[in-house]
Each structure stands twice: as C-alpha cells, then as structure tokens.
Design a protein around this motif. Structure first.
Motif, PDB file in Angstrom:
ATOM      1  N   ALA A   1       0.833  -1.209   0.000  1.00 46.67           N
ATOM      2  CA  ALA A   1       0.000   0.000   0.000  1.00 46.67           C
ATOM      3  C   ALA A   1       0.868   1.260   0.000  1.00 46.67           C
TER       4      ALA A   1
ATOM      5  N   TYR B   1     -10.682   3.475   6.422  1.00 44.20           N
ATOM      6  CA  TYR B   1      -9.555   3.552   5.483  1.00 44.20           C
ATOM      7  C   TYR B   1      -9.756   4.761   4.571  1.00 44.20           C
TER       8      TYR B   1
ATOM      9  N   ASP C   1      -4.365  -0.744  -2.227  1.00 47.45           N
ATOM     10  CA  ASP C   1      -5.189  -0.542  -1.028  1.00 47.45           C
ATOM     11  C   ASP C   1      -6.197  -1.685  -0.893  1.00 47.45           C
TER      12      ASP C   1
ATOM     13  N   VAL D   1      -8.636   6.663   1.442  1.00 47.77           N
ATOM     14  CA  VAL D   1      -7.864   6.390   0.229  1.00 47.77           C
ATOM     15  C   VAL D   1      -7.246   7.657  -0.344  1.00 47.77           C
TER      16      VAL D   1
ATOM     17  N   LYS E   1      -4.003   7.167   3.801  1.00 47.88           N
ATOM     18  CA  LYS E   1      -3.033   6.986   2.712  1.00 47.88           C
ATOM     19  C   LYS E   1      -2.599   8.323   2.105  1.00 47.88           C
TER      20      LYS E   1
END
Lengths: 284, 284
Positions: free
Chosen positions: B105, B150, B161, B152, B238
């Motif tokens: 990732a 999560y 991912d 992104v 992320k």
C-alpha cells in the motif's frame, strides 16, 4: 527572433523562485510567499508577444525592485568564473586548435558551473560533439574578415570565450575583435563592466550592447552598438538568449554557438533539444 | 494539520501546467498562455494560511472552470488503475502476509503508474523498506478493534489498497471496514463514485468524506463522515494529502501510510524527504 510561447511559463516561474531563493534567503516564509505572489501577478500581466529575454528582463527588473536586491547573482557570477578559471589554468593555447576552442566555447554554455565537484575533463571536451558544426564556413569567412563581433552570454563560460577569442587573435592578428556585454546586470550574464573587470579590455575592444536583457534585442540596443553590429564581417553569438533575439537576422553573418536548451526553441528552429551547435545564419 | 509554505508555490504552478497540458492539449498557444495567466493571477490572490490540499482544491476548481473540463484526469485514472491491476493479477492473498500488504500500500503511493514500462516487481516490494514502521502497534490495536476507517488517496495505488483491505478482512472478519473517498473529482484522487465503480462496495462499506479536496479537512467534511471518523477504533490514512490535513489530529488512532514527497512536509514533521512510512499518530 523567437517569441515566447506557452512552454516559457514554467521557465519564468522557475526564475522567480530562483531569485527568491537567493535574494530572500533570510526572509520569513510569509514574506517570501508575498514576493512570489507579487511576481506571478506581474507575470500574469506581461505581454507574451515578445522574446523570452525581453520578458525576462521586465520580470527580473521587477524582482530586483521588490526584493530590494539589484544584483542577486553577483556572488554566483564571481564563483563560477573562478571555477572555470581553475578548470583551464593548465590549458596552453598552442596545444589546441581553433576548432577545439569553438567546442570549448559551446561546452562552456553546457557545463553548469554552479554544481560543485562537476569535474572538467579537457579530453572530454576535445571529443565533445557538435550536432551542427559550420566550422569550415566560419574559417573561410574569417580568412577574409577585417573585424569580428563577439556577443557574450553567461559567467563561467566567459572564461572559455576568452580562450576562443585569444586563439582567433593569435591566428588572425589583423582582425579587429570587439566583445559586447550587456548594458547592466541581468541574471548571471556578463555585462560591459564585467568584461572590464575580467580584463577583456586589455586584449580586445569591449562595448556594451546598450540593452540590459539577456539577449541582443536590436530594437532596444544603442545606436553605437547597432553601427558596429551591422558593419561586422562576422559575428559569434553565444548562448540561447542571444539566439532567441537574433534568430533569422540575415543582414549580417552570424555564427550561433550554443546548446538548444528547451522544447520551445527546438520546435521553432527544428533543431533537436539538447543539440550543441555552431550554426551559420548566412546573409541572404 | 500542515499549512502551506513558500516551497508549495512551485508545486501549485506545476499543477497548473499539468492541468493545462492535459485539459488544453488542443488549444492554441496563446489560449494556453491566457489560461496560465488567469490561473497564476488566481493563485496570487489565494490565502496561503491553509493546508496545501485546501489551496489545491480552490485552484483546481478554478482550473476546471476556465478550461471547461470538469475532470481532466478521468482517463489517466482509468489507465493507472488498469496498469496497477495488471501488476497484481498473479498475486495470491495467501502468499503474502499483512505486513507485506502494508508495504504494498505504501509502495503504491511511491510508484508512478503514469510511466509506461515501469516494471513492477513483487519481490522488490516485499523487500521494500519502511523508514518508520509501526506495524507492531497497528497489529496490536487491530486485534482489539471493532471497526476500521480507510482513507484512500490516488488512482493506481487504490488497487494495492484493495489488497491490504482484503487481507485485513480475511484475517479479522469481525472488524467492520469503512472505506472513504473524496466527495468529487480532484486531481487523480479516488472519489466515492470511483470506489463504487471499482466494486469496493461489494466487499466493504464505502462513504464519501463530504470534502472535495485532496485530503481530509475535517472542518469541511460532512457530519456523517465526522461521526464515523471520530468513532473509529483505528484509521489508515493513505498519502501526503491526507497526512497534511490530519497531521497532529490526536483524538483518534491514525496510521499514516505514505512517502514523504517534499521538503516542506519533511521540514514540518522532521521526517526525512523520501521516507516511506507507516507511522502511528497515537491518541494522546
């Protein structure tokens, strides 16, 4: 001449950031941001229907004013000249021929003297390739010339220019050599004053173009310079700024010695980007 | 959060040129120059006392308007997703462990999927080094978590991912996984709609942040998103945009997975530029 294009925008902004990084090194973060904003606002109002050196001249003059630093590149110019002098200190004029000297002058336009530890290898330069090389035409013309005008470009490479000029003087002592610098400081270009400080006046005739941009924009050059320019038997023009302002000028015999450094100039001239050239712009 | 600094100026201008190069590919030279001028004039009036994603949001929205192209990166997003999918097509979830999936990732945040022929080597990524690696803390926390959010980032890396998310789901089937995308298109970032088009809704819960910038600027996110955000047991964030907007947010347990891509963020966080990190922003 070559007028500015869309691709020049990136270069102009890069130059804004370069001046700020030098002239505003000790400024606060928000002061630097404000100067950047003023500079891009100025750029947003500039007429792009001009050569890149003329736009850059306006932009730099504005930057010098708002950063209150009239010559941010002064120290860098001295340093690059010293580095270049160190490179050539063991070079003996009798060991190299005129063609090599031209390669040195073009190579000087390529080497980034700002980079520490950038090893200079005389042998490499002797094997340095010119993608377009009109040396034979130059030599033929030189043999029947009474005077030569040399248009200089940046600090650092000026040291290589001197070697070429000395070689021409040595081989053709009867030719009157005139070396022209910028009227006043612009980026890291060589001015008329720099030529005197570097002792060019002791060996050659030195003049100012009368123009303070990083090129030779004839419309804004002095009458004195233009008289010399148009009566020259042969002209050597160094670097891209001079090329951009004089490209297509067919009333005099000009040899352009430079590296083609960007896509825009490459597109306009059909010479591949990255080419090292000594190119004859023959009178037509 | 990390506010923009002087060094961000170069990035903003680069982004202006990037949008013009894509959205105005077939425009005339002078039309591109006029759009560039409008954009830098807009940038010269923007308040820099914001995070880079918030400034970029305003700038991109302005660019979308003046280029009359509401999603210039649409095609690039599809292409990079396809390239990334091709990279991982032979990867079997049972052959890799959770720690590897995290490396994948982060590596996804590093690889430039836009570059053709950029060879992807699964072995290389398994040996990919994280300069800061709080995997143990993550694993400990995961074992006692009931839900995971999560956040992104870009196209391309979204495929990696998905592998990480599948692995978490496989190892911790009892954890409720929620995946959050941008409210609307911004650069090549993954939106809520993209998540649905990519089938994330078939395996996970998907939501929008309610914010259309390339980050998670909580002040401008939806109430629904904020309720989920603040009640999450663990969050994986992320990329640098999410990092810039959430850095220092200590009310929830966030793991930032990214490459530190610029000097400004490096200076503000004291993490060396170029570091690949999986870093725990522990609740305090």
């Amino acid at each position: 001449m070559i007028l500015a294009g869309y691709e020049c925008t990136g270069c102009f902004v890069h130059q804004i950031n370069k001046v700020i990084s030098i002239a505003c090194k000790d400024f606060k973060e928000n002061e630097k941001i404000e100067i950047f904003k003023k500079a891009i606002r100025f750029l947003s109002e500039v007429d792009f229907n001009e050569t890149p050196p003329e736009i850059a001249r306006k932009l730099y003059n504005f930057l010098y004013k708002i950063t209150q630093n009239v010559d941010p590149f002064e120290k860098i110019k001295d340093e690059t000249n010293k580095i270049a002098e160190n490179y050539v200190k063991n070079l003996r004029l009798e060991d190299i021929d005129l063609h090599d000297c031209i390669k040195y002058a073009v190579a000087g336009n390529v080497i980034d003297f700002g980079i520490a530890g950038n090893e200079f290898d005389v042998e490499k330069i002797r094997n340095f390739n010119l993608q377009i090389d009109h040396f034979n035409e130059f030599y033929t013309l030189l043999k029947k010339s009474k005077n030569l005008l040399y248009l200089v470009d940046n600090s650092g490479e000026i040291i290589f220019d001197k070697i070429l000029l000395k070689k021409i003087k040595f081989e053709f002592p009867e030719i009157k050599i005139i070396v022209a610098g910028r009227e006043s400081n612009i980026i890291n270009d060589i001015t008329y004053k720099d030529l005197i400080n570097l002792g060019f006046n002791l060996e050659f005739n030195v003049i100012s173009t009368g123009y303070s941009g990083a090129g030779v924009y004839l419309d804004k050059c002095s009458d004195n310079f233009k008289n010399i320019f148009f009566s020259s038997d042969v002209i050597i023009s160094k670097g891209q700024g001079n090329f951009e302002t004089l490209y297509g000028e067919k009333s005099v015999n000009i040899f352009f010695a430079l590296k083609i450094k960007c896509n825009h100039v490459s597109n306009k001239t059909k010479i591949p980007k990255g080419s090292n050239v000594f190119i004859f712009n023959k009178v037509s």
